[in-house]
Design a protein around this motif. Structure first.
Motif, PDB file in Angstrom:
ATOM      1  N   ARG A  95      62.965  51.722  42.274  1.00 39.95           N
ATOM      2  CA  ARG A  95      62.228  52.241  41.115  1.00 39.95           C
ATOM      3  C   ARG A  95      62.619  51.546  39.816  1.00 39.95           C
ATOM      4  NH1 ARG A  95      63.198  58.122  42.690  1.00 39.95           N
ATOM      5  NH2 ARG A  95      62.425  57.785  44.800  1.00 39.95           N
ATOM      6  N   SER A  96      63.851  51.085  39.744  1.00 40.06           N
ATOM      7  CA  SER A  96      64.283  50.424  38.505  1.00 40.06           C
ATOM      8  C   SER A  96      63.684  49.021  38.381  1.00 40.06           C
ATOM      9  CB  SER A  96      65.810  50.341  38.462  1.00 40.06           C
ATOM     10  OG  SER A  96      66.266  49.404  39.423  1.00 40.06           O
ATOM     11  N   LEU A  97      63.053  48.535  39.452  1.00 37.88           N
ATOM     12  CA  LEU A  97      62.526  47.159  39.445  1.00 37.88           C
ATOM     13  C   LEU A  97      61.015  47.087  39.342  1.00 37.88           C
ATOM     14  CD1 LEU A  97      64.631  45.806  42.447  1.00 37.88           C
ATOM     15  CD2 LEU A  97      64.954  45.200  40.047  1.00 37.88           C
ATOM     16  N   ILE A  98      60.343  48.235  39.473  1.00 44.56           N
ATOM     17  CA  ILE A  98      58.892  48.189  39.638  1.00 44.56           C
ATOM     18  C   ILE A  98      58.135  48.938  38.558  1.00 44.56           C
ATOM     19  CG2 ILE A  98      59.061  47.995  42.147  1.00 44.56           C
ATOM     20  CD1 ILE A  98      58.239  50.991  42.273  1.00 44.56           C
ATOM     21  N   GLY A  99      56.850  48.612  38.455  1.00 45.11           N
ATOM     22  CA  GLY A  99      55.903  49.387  37.668  1.00 45.11           C
ATOM     23  C   GLY A  99      54.743  49.722  38.582  1.00 45.11           C
ATOM     24  N   LEU A 100      54.036  50.805  38.273  1.00 44.96           N
ATOM     25  CA  LEU A 100      52.938  51.232  39.128  1.00 44.96           C
ATOM     26  C   LEU A 100      51.797  51.731  38.262  1.00 44.96           C
ATOM     27  CD1 LEU A 100      51.728  52.198  41.903  1.00 44.96           C
ATOM     28  CD2 LEU A 100      52.968  54.328  41.537  1.00 44.96           C
ATOM     29  N   THR A 101      50.606  51.215  38.520  1.00 39.20           N
ATOM     30  CA  THR A 101      49.425  51.762  37.877  1.00 39.20           C
ATOM     31  C   THR A 101      48.542  52.303  38.969  1.00 39.20           C
ATOM     32  OG1 THR A 101      49.570  50.144  36.135  1.00 39.20           O
ATOM     33  CG2 THR A 101      47.494  51.257  36.347  1.00 39.20           C
ATOM     34  N   GLY A 102      48.247  53.597  38.890  1.00 39.88           N
ATOM     35  CA  GLY A 102      47.548  54.264  39.983  1.00 39.88           C
ATOM     36  C   GLY A 102      46.055  54.031  39.942  1.00 39.88           C
ATOM     37  N   GLN A 103      45.382  54.561  40.950  1.00 40.29           N
ATOM     38  CA  GLN A 103      43.935  54.437  41.038  1.00 40.29           C
ATOM     39  C   GLN A 103      43.289  55.224  39.886  1.00 40.29           C
ATOM     40  OE1 GLN A 103      42.881  55.115  45.093  1.00 40.29           O
ATOM     41  NE2 GLN A 103      40.759  54.501  44.860  1.00 40.29           N
ATOM     42  N   TYR A 104      44.007  56.204  39.364  1.00 44.73           N
ATOM     43  CA  TYR A 104      43.482  57.006  38.263  1.00 44.73           C
ATOM     44  C   TYR A 104      44.426  56.906  37.070  1.00 44.73           C
ATOM     45  CZ  TYR A 104      41.112  58.554  42.378  1.00 44.73           C
ATOM     46  OH  TYR A 104      40.410  58.542  43.553  1.00 44.73           O
TER      47      TYR A 104
ATOM     48  N   THR B  71      55.660  39.698  39.415  1.00 47.32           N
ATOM     49  CA  THR B  71      54.920  39.581  40.674  1.00 47.32           C
ATOM     50  C   THR B  71      53.981  40.776  40.767  1.00 47.32           C
ATOM     51  OG1 THR B  71      56.829  38.549  41.713  1.00 47.32           O
ATOM     52  CG2 THR B  71      55.140  39.446  43.185  1.00 47.32           C
ATOM     53  N   VAL B  72      52.740  40.539  41.161  1.00 42.26           N
ATOM     54  CA  VAL B  72      51.753  41.615  41.183  1.00 42.26           C
ATOM     55  C   VAL B  72      51.183  41.807  42.592  1.00 42.26           C
ATOM     56  CG1 VAL B  72      49.490  42.383  40.341  1.00 42.26           C
ATOM     57  CG2 VAL B  72      51.094  41.287  38.764  1.00 42.26           C
ATOM     58  N   LEU B  73      51.229  43.041  43.067  1.00 41.17           N
ATOM     59  CA  LEU B  73      50.499  43.399  44.290  1.00 41.17           C
ATOM     60  C   LEU B  73      49.320  44.255  43.860  1.00 41.17           C
ATOM     61  CD1 LEU B  73      50.166  43.467  47.377  1.00 41.17           C
ATOM     62  CD2 LEU B  73      51.498  45.563  47.392  1.00 41.17           C
ATOM     63  N   LEU B  74      48.130  43.782  44.145  1.00 44.99           N
ATOM     64  CA  LEU B  74      46.926  44.390  43.617  1.00 44.99           C
ATOM     65  C   LEU B  74      46.007  44.816  44.760  1.00 44.99           C
ATOM     66  CD1 LEU B  74      44.774  43.337  40.831  1.00 44.99           C
ATOM     67  CD2 LEU B  74      43.985  42.321  42.918  1.00 44.99           C
ATOM     68  N   THR B  75      45.596  46.076  44.776  1.00 44.70           N
ATOM     69  CA  THR B  75      44.642  46.483  45.805  1.00 44.70           C
ATOM     70  C   THR B  75      43.240  46.427  45.234  1.00 44.70           C
ATOM     71  OG1 THR B  75      44.296  48.844  45.417  1.00 44.70           O
ATOM     72  CG2 THR B  75      46.355  48.216  46.512  1.00 44.70           C
ATOM     73  N   THR B  76      42.294  46.097  46.080  1.00 39.09           N
ATOM     74  CA  THR B  76      40.913  46.036  45.619  1.00 39.09           C
ATOM     75  C   THR B  76      39.968  46.165  46.803  1.00 39.09           C
ATOM     76  OG1 THR B  76      39.276  44.696  44.441  1.00 39.09           O
ATOM     77  CG2 THR B  76      40.948  43.508  45.663  1.00 39.09           C
ATOM     78  N   GLN B  77      38.734  46.547  46.504  1.00 35.00           N
ATOM     79  CA  GLN B  77      37.698  46.551  47.549  1.00 35.00           C
ATOM     80  C   GLN B  77      36.780  45.353  47.376  1.00 35.00           C
ATOM     81  OE1 GLN B  77      35.724  50.266  48.308  1.00 35.00           O
ATOM     82  NE2 GLN B  77      37.386  51.429  47.405  1.00 35.00           N
TER      83      GLN B  77
ATOM     84  N   PHE C 243      52.762  47.134  40.864  1.00 32.57           N
ATOM     85  CA  PHE C 243      51.758  47.535  41.843  1.00 32.57           C
ATOM     86  C   PHE C 243      50.527  48.026  41.094  1.00 32.57           C
ATOM     87  CE2 PHE C 243      55.835  48.250  43.944  1.00 32.57           C
ATOM     88  CZ  PHE C 243      55.648  47.546  45.125  1.00 32.57           C
ATOM     89  N   LEU C 244      49.392  47.437  41.371  1.00 31.32           N
ATOM     90  CA  LEU C 244      48.154  47.853  40.715  1.00 31.32           C
ATOM     91  C   LEU C 244      47.176  48.324  41.781  1.00 31.32           C
ATOM     92  CD1 LEU C 244      47.621  44.873  38.233  1.00 31.32           C
ATOM     93  CD2 LEU C 244      48.657  47.097  37.781  1.00 31.32           C
ATOM     94  N   ASP C 245      46.840  49.603  41.737  1.00 32.12           N
ATOM     95  CA  ASP C 245      45.942  50.156  42.747  1.00 32.12           C
ATOM     96  C   ASP C 245      44.529  50.228  42.177  1.00 32.12           C
ATOM     97  OD1 ASP C 245      45.035  51.240  45.076  1.00 32.12           O
ATOM     98  OD2 ASP C 245      45.978  53.199  44.820  1.00 32.12           O
ATOM     99  N   GLU C 246      43.670  49.339  42.648  1.00 37.67           N
ATOM    100  CA  GLU C 246      42.271  49.259  42.200  1.00 37.67           C
ATOM    101  C   GLU C 246      42.155  49.315  40.677  1.00 37.67           C
ATOM    102  OE1 GLU C 246      39.238  51.170  44.340  1.00 37.67           O
ATOM    103  OE2 GLU C 246      40.370  51.314  46.195  1.00 37.67           O
ATOM    104  N   PRO C 247      42.736  48.319  39.983  1.00 36.29           N
ATOM    105  CA  PRO C 247      42.761  48.384  38.518  1.00 36.29           C
ATOM    106  C   PRO C 247      41.391  48.245  37.866  1.00 36.29           C
ATOM    107  CG  PRO C 247      43.558  46.258  39.274  1.00 36.29           C
ATOM    108  CD  PRO C 247      43.410  47.119  40.496  1.00 36.29           C
ATOM    109  N   THR C 248      40.378  47.785  38.592  1.00 35.04           N
ATOM    110  CA  THR C 248      39.093  47.558  37.922  1.00 35.04           C
ATOM    111  C   THR C 248      37.943  48.381  38.492  1.00 35.04           C
ATOM    112  OG1 THR C 248      38.422  45.756  39.371  1.00 35.04           O
ATOM    113  CG2 THR C 248      39.736  45.172  37.438  1.00 35.04           C
ATOM    114  N   THR C 249      38.237  49.270  39.445  1.00 39.41           N
ATOM    115  CA  THR C 249      37.153  50.061  40.032  1.00 39.41           C
ATOM    116  C   THR C 249      36.480  50.901  38.948  1.00 39.41           C
ATOM    117  OG1 THR C 249      38.214  50.102  42.172  1.00 39.41           O
ATOM    118  CG2 THR C 249      36.619  51.839  41.751  1.00 39.41           C
TER     119      THR C 249
END
Ligand SMILES: Nc1ncnc2c1ncn2[C@@H]1O[C@H](COP(=O)(O)OP(=O)(O)OP(=O)(O)O)[C@@H](O)[C@H]1O
Ligand SMILES: [Mg+2]
Length: 326
Positions: free
Chosen positions: A77-86, A188-194, A159-165
């Motif tokens: 947790r001290s190493l990461i950031g998270l942006t949720g689907q909402y 480093t970015v892990l990005l989920t998308t459809q 971590f970016l979960d569907e940042p542009t939906t």
């Protein structure tokens, strides 16, 4: 620095009888944008939440920047950031107040929180809107503020979960620029998308996920090549002319054409886009086949998915035309 910012080996997560993650593998190279692409319910959010230590794994092993998510979740947790689907920002506050509030939540202290908020407002191009209430922000501005909020502590991995939906094309472009600037600054970015086109624009590598498993892992170009190139698509006036139109397409296609009688559509991948379009248009006219629409389009997630699994994604998006000649 570890070669892989994120690694998952055969991770599992079960909800009741269903495995949301069913032996999922992932390797994200440090300093890159990695796309996690898949249809609704594939397991994207579950994967992100498990890697961000918000969910406990039922099996397998995962590390973030070399730190094991199950053994040392606090370390992760001290190493990461998270942006949720909402989005998580507060509507009543201004953009600046939101960021300062997040800074204080992370124990930055008032002065440092204010400084950091100022830096982030600049980085995400929100200086002009900084002192306006978030309730009046556009979708793109809100997502950028959300990104800024997840960057308060300059995480190594985001971590970016569907940042542009749900954003319009302009809002999506703004978020893409923001993501590019993050990576240029070493995150480093892990990005989920459809959307295949989004992963194509941003990611150097894509993992395709389906029913909790990775079904492909490659560069965007190679994934699109599995379809066999861009697609030529013809809509005929009469469905009975579909077989004849399919014959015409087959002559220039790099794989057998597919037809859809319901929409009177026939499509096939082609290697040489423009030459194929010209030849097909001429041949259709010579054979007297009446055409409602003809055009080229790039492969979508649905095309890649269909080629790899033999199934369509549930809510196939309307095909995106890149060129039309009729
Ligand atoms: N809290 C939960 N309880 C029960 N089942 C869940 C829960 N969260 C997810 N699931 C199930 O796990 C599977 C994967 O869901 P997940 O949200 O990870 O998919 P996703 O790829 O993020 O989908 P979307 O594109 O719709 O966001 C789905 O079948 C979903 O119904
Ligand atoms: Mg999701």
């Amino acid at each position: 620095m570890t070669e892989y910012a994120v690694r998952a080996e055969a991770i599992r997560k079960r909800y009741g009888d269903t495995y949301a993650l069913d032996g999922f593998d992932l390797a994200v190279r440090t300093g890159t944008v990695h796309g996690l692409l898949g249809p609704n319910g594939a397991g994207k959010t579950t994967a992100v939440r498990a890697l961000a230590t918000l969910l406990k794994l039922d099996g397998g092993r995962a590390t973030v920047a070399g730190v094991d998510v199950s053994r040392d979740p606090r370390g992760v947790r001290s190493l990461i950031g998270l942006t949720g689907q909402y989005a998580a920002v507060d509507e009543i506050l201004t953009g600046r107040q939101n960021l300062e509030m997040f800074g204080r939540l992370f124990h930055l202290g008032g002065r440092r929180a204010a400084l950091r908020a100022g830096e982030l407002l600049e980085r995400f191009d929100l200086v002009e809107a900084a002192d306006k209430g978030v309730g009046g922000y556009s979708g793109g501005m809100r997502r950028r503020l959300d990104l800024a909020a997840s960057m308060i502590l300059a995480p190594r991995v985001l971590f970016l979960d569907e940042p542009t939906t749900g954003l319009d094309p302009r809002g999506r472009g703004e978020v893409w620029d923001a993501v590019r600037s993050l990576v240029a600054n070493g995150t480093t970015v892990l990005l989920t998308t459809q959307y295949l086109d989004e992963a194509d624009k941003l990611a150097s590598h894509i993992t395709l996920i389906d029913q909790g498993r990775a079904i492909a892992d490659d560069t965007p170009a190679e994934l699109k090549n599995t379809v066999g190139g861009d697609l030529i698509e013809v809509v005929v006036y009469e469905s009975r002319e579909l077989p004849a139109a399919a014959q015409v397409l087959a002559r220039v296609a790099s794989a057998p054409p597919g037809t859809d009688p319901e929409t009177r559509r026939v499509h096939a991948p082609v290697a040489d886009r423009v030459a194929a379009l010209t030849e097909v248009a001429r041949e259709l006219r010579d054979r007297g086949i009446a055409v409602e629409d003809i055009g080229l389009r790039r492969p979508s997630l649905d095309d890649v998915f269909l080629r790899l699994t033999g199934r369509r994604t549930e809510a196939a998006p309307a095909p995106e035309k890149t060129e039309v000649a009729a």
